[in-house]
Design a protein around this motif. Structure first.
Motif, PDB file in Angstrom:
ATOM      1  N   GLN A  92       0.821  -1.208   0.000  1.00 37.09           N
ATOM      2  CA  GLN A  92       0.000   0.000   0.000  1.00 37.09           C
ATOM      3  C   GLN A  92       0.861   1.266   0.000  1.00 37.09           C
ATOM      4  O   GLN A  92       0.592   2.209  -0.749  1.00 37.09           O
ATOM      5  N   LEU A  93       1.882   1.290   0.834  1.00 36.08           N
ATOM      6  CA  LEU A  93       2.751   2.472   0.903  1.00 36.08           C
ATOM      7  C   LEU A  93       3.521   2.695  -0.397  1.00 36.08           C
ATOM      8  O   LEU A  93       3.587   3.825  -0.914  1.00 36.08           O
ATOM      9  N   LYS A  94       4.066   1.626  -0.946  1.00 33.34           N
ATOM     10  CA  LYS A  94       4.834   1.747  -2.190  1.00 33.34           C
ATOM     11  C   LYS A  94       3.925   2.103  -3.370  1.00 33.34           C
ATOM     12  O   LYS A  94       4.264   2.966  -4.187  1.00 33.34           O
ATOM     13  N   GLY A  95       2.781   1.467  -3.463  1.00 29.64           N
ATOM     14  CA  GLY A  95       1.872   1.726  -4.574  1.00 29.64           C
ATOM     15  C   GLY A  95       1.330   3.144  -4.567  1.00 29.64           C
ATOM     16  O   GLY A  95       1.317   3.832  -5.591  1.00 29.64           O
ATOM     17  N   TYR A  96       0.901   3.591  -3.411  1.00 32.17           N
ATOM     18  CA  TYR A  96       0.341   4.940  -3.265  1.00 32.17           C
ATOM     19  C   TYR A  96       1.384   6.005  -3.598  1.00 32.17           C
ATOM     20  O   TYR A  96       1.118   6.929  -4.367  1.00 32.17           O
ATOM     21  N   THR A  97       2.576   5.871  -3.008  1.00 30.16           N
ATOM     22  CA  THR A  97       3.608   6.888  -3.244  1.00 30.16           C
ATOM     23  C   THR A  97       4.088   6.867  -4.691  1.00 30.16           C
ATOM     24  O   THR A  97       4.334   7.920  -5.283  1.00 30.16           O
ATOM     25  N   SER A  98       4.204   5.700  -5.277  1.00 28.63           N
ATOM     26  CA  SER A  98       4.640   5.607  -6.670  1.00 28.63           C
ATOM     27  C   SER A  98       3.648   6.312  -7.589  1.00 28.63           C
ATOM     28  O   SER A  98       4.038   7.096  -8.456  1.00 28.63           O
ATOM     29  N   ARG A  99       2.381   6.035  -7.397  1.00 34.14           N
ATOM     30  CA  ARG A  99       1.341   6.620  -8.253  1.00 34.14           C
ATOM     31  C   ARG A  99       1.399   8.147  -8.216  1.00 34.14           C
ATOM     32  O   ARG A  99       1.437   8.809  -9.249  1.00 34.14           O
ATOM     33  N   TYR A 100       1.445   8.721  -7.017  1.00 31.47           N
ATOM     34  CA  TYR A 100       1.420  10.182  -6.904  1.00 31.47           C
ATOM     35  C   TYR A 100       2.747  10.830  -7.275  1.00 31.47           C
ATOM     36  O   TYR A 100       2.759  11.885  -7.926  1.00 31.47           O
ATOM     37  N   LEU A 101       3.863  10.239  -6.887  1.00 31.82           N
ATOM     38  CA  LEU A 101       5.157  10.838  -7.232  1.00 31.82           C
ATOM     39  C   LEU A 101       5.391  10.835  -8.741  1.00 31.82           C
ATOM     40  O   LEU A 101       5.893  11.815  -9.303  1.00 31.82           O
ATOM     41  N   ARG A 102       5.026   9.749  -9.413  1.00 27.27           N
ATOM     42  CA  ARG A 102       5.221   9.684 -10.870  1.00 27.27           C
ATOM     43  C   ARG A 102       4.287  10.660 -11.598  1.00 27.27           C
ATOM     44  O   ARG A 102       4.628  11.179 -12.652  1.00 27.27           O
ATOM     45  N   LYS A 103       3.126  10.926 -11.005  1.00 28.94           N
ATOM     46  CA  LYS A 103       2.208  11.893 -11.606  1.00 28.94           C
ATOM     47  C   LYS A 103       2.730  13.327 -11.403  1.00 28.94           C
ATOM     48  O   LYS A 103       2.692  14.150 -12.311  1.00 28.94           O
ATOM     49  N   GLU A 104       3.238  13.617 -10.201  1.00 24.45           N
ATOM     50  CA  GLU A 104       3.675  14.976  -9.857  1.00 24.45           C
ATOM     51  C   GLU A 104       5.084  15.309 -10.367  1.00 24.45           C
ATOM     52  O   GLU A 104       5.411  16.485 -10.524  1.00 24.45           O
ATOM     53  N   PHE A 105       5.923  14.285 -10.582  1.00 23.43           N
ATOM     54  CA  PHE A 105       7.298  14.499 -11.041  1.00 23.43           C
ATOM     55  C   PHE A 105       7.521  13.667 -12.306  1.00 23.43           C
ATOM     56  O   PHE A 105       8.022  12.538 -12.239  1.00 23.43           O
ATOM     57  N   PRO A 106       7.169  14.218 -13.483  1.00 24.50           N
ATOM     58  CA  PRO A 106       7.247  13.466 -14.743  1.00 24.50           C
ATOM     59  C   PRO A 106       8.633  12.892 -15.053  1.00 24.50           C
ATOM     60  O   PRO A 106       8.735  11.860 -15.709  1.00 24.50           O
ATOM     61  N   LYS A 107       9.680  13.511 -14.527  1.00 23.78           N
ATOM     62  CA  LYS A 107      11.024  12.977 -14.803  1.00 23.78           C
ATOM     63  C   LYS A 107      11.197  11.559 -14.238  1.00 23.78           C
ATOM     64  O   LYS A 107      11.993  10.779 -14.746  1.00 23.78           O
ATOM     65  N   LEU A 108      10.423  11.204 -13.219  1.00 20.73           N
ATOM     66  CA  LEU A 108      10.491   9.843 -12.676  1.00 20.73           C
ATOM     67  C   LEU A 108       9.950   8.828 -13.682  1.00 20.73           C
ATOM     68  O   LEU A 108      10.435   7.706 -13.747  1.00 20.73           O
ATOM     69  N   ARG A 109       8.950   9.229 -14.462  1.00 22.63           N
ATOM     70  CA  ARG A 109       8.391   8.326 -15.491  1.00 22.63           C
ATOM     71  C   ARG A 109       9.378   8.122 -16.630  1.00 22.63           C
ATOM     72  O   ARG A 109       9.453   7.042 -17.207  1.00 22.63           O
ATOM     73  N   SER A 110      10.126   9.155 -16.954  1.00 22.43           N
ATOM     74  CA  SER A 110      11.048   9.038 -18.094  1.00 22.43           C
ATOM     75  C   SER A 110      12.323   8.281 -17.729  1.00 22.43           C
ATOM     76  O   SER A 110      12.949   7.675 -18.587  1.00 22.43           O
ATOM     77  N   ARG A 111      12.695   8.271 -16.453  1.00 21.54           N
ATOM     78  CA  ARG A 111      13.945   7.616 -16.040  1.00 21.54           C
ATOM     79  C   ARG A 111      13.777   6.160 -15.635  1.00 21.54           C
ATOM     80  O   ARG A 111      14.730   5.392 -15.663  1.00 21.54           O
ATOM     81  N   LEU A 112      12.566   5.789 -15.199  1.00 25.30           N
ATOM     82  CA  LEU A 112      12.354   4.441 -14.655  1.00 25.30           C
ATOM     83  C   LEU A 112      11.056   3.838 -15.164  1.00 25.30           C
ATOM     84  O   LEU A 112      10.047   4.532 -15.255  1.00 25.30           O
ATOM     85  N   PRO A 113      11.042   2.516 -15.443  1.00 26.81           N
ATOM     86  CA  PRO A 113       9.789   1.867 -15.863  1.00 26.81           C
ATOM     87  C   PRO A 113       8.767   1.823 -14.714  1.00 26.81           C
ATOM     88  O   PRO A 113       7.569   1.919 -14.929  1.00 26.81           O
ATOM     89  N   THR A 114       9.243   1.659 -13.485  1.00 28.12           N
ATOM     90  CA  THR A 114       8.428   1.751 -12.273  1.00 28.12           C
ATOM     91  C   THR A 114       9.280   2.478 -11.247  1.00 28.12           C
ATOM     92  O   THR A 114      10.509   2.464 -11.334  1.00 28.12           O
ATOM     93  N   LEU A 115       8.657   3.110 -10.276  1.00 24.76           N
ATOM     94  CA  LEU A 115       9.454   3.867  -9.306  1.00 24.76           C
ATOM     95  C   LEU A 115      10.206   2.957  -8.344  1.00 24.76           C
ATOM     96  O   LEU A 115      11.407   3.121  -8.138  1.00 24.76           O
ATOM     97  N   TRP A 116       9.504   1.995  -7.756  1.00 21.10           N
ATOM     98  CA  TRP A 116      10.113   1.157  -6.714  1.00 21.10           C
ATOM     99  C   TRP A 116      10.445  -0.238  -7.238  1.00 21.10           C
ATOM    100  O   TRP A 116       9.771  -0.755  -8.112  1.00 21.10           O
TER     101      TRP A 116
END
Length: 132
Positions: free
Chosen positions: A81-105
């Motif tokens: 729950q913690l990883k999924g929630y934070t990944s979803r919002y961080l990747r939405k708010e910081f687009p550079k995370l989407r371009s650098r990684l296929p998934t955040l965690w």
């Protein structure tokens, strides 16, 4: 002073977990700005799950948490729950995370239960029960 135990209708408990996880490929993508937002998101999600984050620290390439949880909350569920929630919002708010990684965690994590009584003392207590 913090109360050592919590209780529910059917149990008395004190469950603490030390949890660590990393971004995919252990990339150093958690900038200061992202770390600040990550901490806010973790606190929000923890509150909605009914768990307490006692201590939290984030570095550029990993996250440390010490949480207290209820016995009905599986550690694997909490981490997911913690990883999924934070990944979803961080990747939405910081687009550079989407371009650098296929998934955040990464899919993996480290978890250890933490208590005030050592394993050695628990074994000794159980072994001595017949002598009481």
């Amino acid at each position: 002073m913090e109360k050592r135990w919590k209780s529910s209708k059917n149990s008395v408990y004190s469950l603490g977990y030390h949890i660590i996880w990393c971004p995919k490929y252990r990339r150093k993508v958690l900038t200061e700005e992202i770390q600040k937002r990550l901490k806010e998101l973790l606190l929000l999600k923890a509150k909605s799950l009914g768990i307490e984050i006692q201590t939290m620290e984030t570095m550029t390439d990993h996250v440390h948490l010490f949480i207290k949880a209820k016995p009905v909350d599986a550690p694997h569920f909490i981490v997911g729950q913690l990883k999924g929630y934070t990944s979803r919002y961080l990747r939405k708010e910081f687009p550079k995370l989407r371009s650098r990684l296929p998934t955040l965690w990464t899919r993996s994590y480290y978890i250890e239960s933490v208590g005030r009584i050592s394993e050695k003392n628990i074994k000794k207590y159980i072994e001595n029960q017949k002598n009481v």
